[in-house]
Write a protein that holds these residues in place. Structure first.
Motif, mmCIF file in Angstrom:
data_model
loop_
_atom_site.group_PDB
_atom_site.id
_atom_site.type_symbol
_atom_site.label_atom_id
_atom_site.label_comp_id
_atom_site.label_asym_id
_atom_site.label_seq_id
_atom_site.Cartn_x
_atom_site.Cartn_y
_atom_site.Cartn_z
ATOM 1 N N SER A 181 -59.713 46.295 40.253
ATOM 2 C CA SER A 181 -60.299 46.610 41.559
ATOM 3 C C SER A 181 -59.334 47.499 42.320
ATOM 4 N N GLY A 182 -59.831 48.098 43.377
ATOM 5 C CA GLY A 182 -59.003 48.999 44.157
ATOM 6 C C GLY A 182 -57.767 48.309 44.715
ATOM 7 N N SER A 183 -57.965 47.137 45.285
ATOM 8 C CA SER A 183 -56.836 46.422 45.885
ATOM 9 C C SER A 183 -55.757 46.149 44.838
ATOM 10 N N VAL B 32 -53.693 49.150 44.127
ATOM 11 C CA VAL B 32 -52.680 49.386 45.167
ATOM 12 C C VAL B 32 -51.495 48.437 44.967
ATOM 13 N N TYR C 190 -56.564 52.070 55.576
ATOM 14 C CA TYR C 190 -57.111 50.896 54.894
ATOM 15 C C TYR C 190 -56.759 51.005 53.416
ATOM 16 N N HIS C 191 -56.174 49.950 52.851
ATOM 17 C CA HIS C 191 -55.771 50.012 51.445
ATOM 18 C C HIS C 191 -56.204 48.791 50.649
ATOM 19 N N GLY C 192 -57.073 47.956 51.216
ATOM 20 C CA GLY C 192 -57.567 46.814 50.457
ATOM 21 C C GLY C 192 -57.234 45.492 51.127
ATOM 22 N N GLU D 11 -53.893 57.405 52.724
ATOM 23 C CA GLU D 11 -55.148 57.966 52.226
ATOM 24 C C GLU D 11 -55.127 59.452 52.614
ATOM 25 N N ASP E 62 -53.644 57.030 48.104
ATOM 26 C CA ASP E 62 -54.747 56.121 47.823
ATOM 27 C C ASP E 62 -56.036 56.924 47.944
ATOM 28 N N ILE F 49 -58.905 55.981 46.553
ATOM 29 C CA ILE F 49 -59.965 55.078 46.089
ATOM 30 C C ILE F 49 -61.303 55.456 46.727
ATOM 31 N N ALA F 50 -61.264 55.865 47.999
ATOM 32 C CA ALA F 50 -62.508 56.291 48.655
ATOM 33 C C ALA F 50 -62.770 57.784 48.457
ATOM 34 N N LYS G 72 -63.496 52.773 43.317
ATOM 35 C CA LYS G 72 -64.835 52.988 43.881
ATOM 36 C C LYS G 72 -65.775 53.832 43.001
HETATM 37 C C1 LIG Z 1 -62.099 50.227 49.135
HETATM 38 C C2 LIG Z 1 -60.707 50.688 49.240
HETATM 39 C C3 LIG Z 1 -59.655 49.922 48.704
HETATM 40 C C4 LIG Z 1 -59.866 48.579 48.056
HETATM 41 O O1 LIG Z 1 -60.657 48.636 46.893
HETATM 42 P P1 LIG Z 1 -61.405 47.324 46.389
HETATM 43 O O2 LIG Z 1 -62.038 47.737 45.096
HETATM 44 O O3 LIG Z 1 -62.390 46.957 47.448
HETATM 45 O O4 LIG Z 1 -60.365 46.259 46.211
HETATM 46 C C5 LIG Z 1 -58.377 50.424 48.814
HETATM 47 N N1 LIG Z 1 -58.135 51.618 49.402
HETATM 48 C C6 LIG Z 1 -59.124 52.374 49.905
HETATM 49 C C7 LIG Z 1 -58.797 53.699 50.522
HETATM 50 C C8 LIG Z 1 -60.441 51.933 49.856
HETATM 51 O O5 LIG Z 1 -61.415 52.680 50.389
#
Ligand SMILES: *Cc1c(COP(=O)(O)O)cnc(C)c1O
Length: 430
Positions: free
Chosen positions: A120-122, A125, A154-156, A217, A251, A253-254, A280
């Protein structure tokens, strides 16, 4: 087959037993029951406000970039399902994971070379942070174990990521006393501001002895407030990190996989990080998977240490099913003129959201790539805003003072117009 449950029974059990994101227990607002999804549409088990189908304006939180039930992704999943859906990654490897890792190295900025597949994203990180701290420990600088970031991020939701989320007004304010104390710069201004840039550089210089990494981010701050900033700040971060022996984590992820108009947002600045997180949209929204990429310098540092291994290994690491779908999703994206599609969505969002700026209670409207944001001067009335969007046949999930959309790239022009009408309707109602 188990006996089917009626929608009413499902919702009762849901409310009694099931946690939802950032939700209370028992549940408060009744969630909508989704029966299936196809293209950009979610099909509801029971009509809500006269709608049995909703256009998904959220891409299921940035992930479903190709829409739902896509034949190419379905085929990848089915093909892999018939071979194996999972096998442990310790001591074993397999084609989907190897292919995915090689593909990620190929499409991400140089000099990222090594890939940790997380679930998962978290977690990706967490792994990124662990890599950086361990790198410094291994090369004999164990004091370098703090992180620096800017506010509004935001990083999780796991522990390390929480410590670098926006410390005020965000979802994790409750934990300020308990979390590791990190170093925060002010939130980056939208436009380039030399004074801010200088302060950012100074802050990194001043804390260099205790800093393992800077984590941000790039270009778009997502769940921390949907703010955009000048890509030039990324060059400031890169230079300061290089000058003061600090690693740089992006990061994405988004923002990864085209959302901001470039494949990765860091490309807006032509800057590459030492460590990169993606997630994501990685599997096109099919399955949970994320990845942490790092340079050979980071990996070599770790390998020279007293403990020359990265002690992290999720049970479902490298999951073949997710990896196979991720490969197919990346091929699907790169096999089309995705920049044209994202540009088309960008102009559609600009055009459709112009009107929102005139609405009472709206502070700002901003659009970048396939992201449209309407910021209010007050917190959203969630029930009223959601109802207004659903009446227009659109699924939106506002938060704080923000009504926003990041539609699937396959959203047609008419559906996109409906989404922007729904955003305006939600902003009027909220
Ligand atoms: C969603 C998100 C996360 C966390 O990812 P999860 O899969 O929900 O754990 C981390 N960083 C950013 C920038 C995100 O948008």
């Amino acid at each position: 087959m188990p006996e089917p449950l009626t929608p009413a029974e499902l919702l009762r059990l849901d409310r009694e037993h099931v946690w939802h994101p950032y939700g209370p227990m028992p549940g408060r607002a009744e969630p909508l029951l989704v029966e299936s999804a196809s293209g950009v549409r979610l099909r509801l088990a029971e009509p809500a406000h006269g709608r049995s189908e909703l256009i998904d304006g959220m891409s299921s939180w940035w992930s479903a970039i190709h829409g739902y039930n896509h034949p190419a992704l379905n085929e990848a999943a089915r093909g892999q399902l018939d071979r194996m859906s999972h096998v442990m990654f310790g001591g074993l490897t397999h084609e989907p994971a190897v292919r995915l890792a090689a593909k990620l190295v190929e499409i991400t900025p140089e000099p990222l070379r090594h890939v940790f597949l997380a679930d998962s994203g978290s977690v990706s990180v967490e792994v990124a942070v662990k890599m950086c701290l361990q790198h410094w420990r291994s090369v004999g600088r164990p004091a370098k174990q703090r992180l620096l970031t800017w506010r509004g991020g935001y990083h999780g939701d796991t522990w390390q990521p929480m410590s670098v989320c926006d410390p005020e007004g965000g979802m994790h304010e409750l934990w300020q006393g308990a979390l590791p104390r990190q170093i925060f710069a002010d939130a980056p201004p939208a436009e380039y501001d030399e004074t801010y840039a200088a302060r950012l550089g100074d802050l990194i210089a001043r804390h260099a002895d205790e800093l393992a990494a800077v984590i941000v981010e790039p270009v778009v701050q997502g769940a921390g407030g949907m703010r955009f900033h000048s890509p030039a700040y990324l060059r400031v971060l890169r230079e300061a990190c290089d000058a003061h022996d600090v690693l740089l984590i992006f990061d994405e992820i988004a923002t990864g996989f085209g959302r901001t108009g470039t494949l990765f947002a860091s490309e807006h600045a032509g800057v590459s990080p030492d460590v990169l997180c993606v997630g994501k949209a990685l599997t096109g929204g099919y399955l949970t998977m994320a990845a942490t990429l790092c340079t050979s310098r980071v990996a070599d540092g770790i390998s020279r240490g007293e403990v020359p291994v990265l002690a992290h290994g999720p049970t479902f690491m490298g999951n073949p099913l997710a990896a196979a779908v991720a490969c197919a999703s990346i091929d699907l994206l790169l096999g089309q003129d995705w920049q044209v599609e994202v540009k088309r969505l960008e102009s559609g969002l600009r055009e459709g959201l112009v009107r929102a700026a005139e609405l009472p209670g709206v502070r700002e409207v901003r659009v970048l790539g396939a992201i449209g944001v309407v910021q209010l001067d007050h917190d959203v009335d969630m029930t009223a805003a959601t109802r207004a969007a659903v009446r227009e046949g659109v699924w939106l999930r506002p938060f704080r003072d923000l009504i926003y959309t990041m539609p699937p790239y396959v959203t047609g022009d008419e559906d996109l117009a409906r989404i922007t009408r729904a955003v305006c309707a939600a902003a009027s109602a909220a």
